[in-house]
Write an enzyme that holds these catalytic residues in place. Sequence first.
Site, PDB file in Angstrom:
ATOM      1  CB  ALA A   1      -0.911   0.038   1.101  1.00  0.00           C
ATOM      2  CB  THR A   2       1.524   3.854  -2.211  1.00  0.00           C
ATOM      3  OG1 THR A   2       0.152   3.621  -3.009  1.00  0.00           O
ATOM      4  CG2 THR A   2       2.257   2.608  -2.733  1.00  0.00           C
ATOM      5  CB  THR A   3       0.266   8.118  -1.243  1.00  0.00           C
ATOM      6  OG1 THR A   3       1.524   7.726  -2.029  1.00  0.00           O
ATOM      7  CG2 THR A   3       0.548   9.371  -0.622  1.00  0.00           C
TER       8      THR A   3
ATOM      9  CB  ALA B   1       3.785   2.895  -6.081  1.00  0.00           C
TER      10      ALA B   1
END
EC number: 3.4.25.1
Length: 302
Positions: free
Chosen positions: A67-69, A242
């Site tokens: 998972a990213t931002t 991403a």
Amino acid sequence: MAGRVREVSHSSDQSGRLPAAFLRPGSSSFTDFVREYSPEILPATRTLPAAAALPGGGPGAGEPPHATTIVALVFADGVVMAGDRRATAGPMIAQRDIQKVFQTDEHSCAGIAGTAGLAVEMIRLFQVELEHFEKLEGTLMSFEGKANRLSTMIRANLGMAMQGLAVVPLFAGYDLDAGRGRIVGYDITGGRSEEHDHHTVGSGSLFARGSLKKLYRPGMSEAETVRVALEALWDAADDDSATGGPDLLRKIWPVVGVTTAEGYRRVPDAELEPVVEAVVAGRRGNPGGNPGISAVHGDGGN
């Protein structure tokens, strides 16, 4: 599963009564109870096998989804947290609609970055931890208590983090004692820090933070804060592969949660859609440019 059932039944007496561990007074921490009664089911007790690669030969094979931002912003009445919807495995998109922002109790939420599966499991355990405390103590845990408890859980995951499976949550909520929204950031060792005004985590955090520095201002309304959060996620997605931007074709929008003195609510997609469309319209013709304070706040920059 059958072996697990047999193990539990062996710890009970023939009358079918609960094991003594369930009846013994102790800590109000659910994690402490599980650690004493059945520690092998806690995420922190696991270790990777010598060959941890997953089957498959394509790009991203052997890599768990990440998972990213996540962004969080304090506003006049509380705090807003927003997360994009993309999970990646190496260069591949593993999921387009993952949820990264979760309600943890009535007045708090958490966003996840890092190894997606472990992060979601940690937040689910954290939710149970807070609910367990409330049932035993008859009151909500304080904001400081919640932030410290999550710090302990992250620290317990350090062994997995050192093997490349890090979890880095972002915690936020409304502090009923202080009467304001608060944000707490963490590192992989469980170290915590109070973040003022706004904070970001994840692979696109550098770009999101740059956007927030230009667009954020103290005392914004809820609507303005949601718009600024979406602008920051757009900037992150524009430069970080991403991080996923709004998916106009599939109508997949970021997950946005708002926490105030009244409690937590997830902003409905129907409410987000016109805001997302306004963000897209503002970037049309200059997708990488900053929309400017006047475009976001509608005040001519004053």
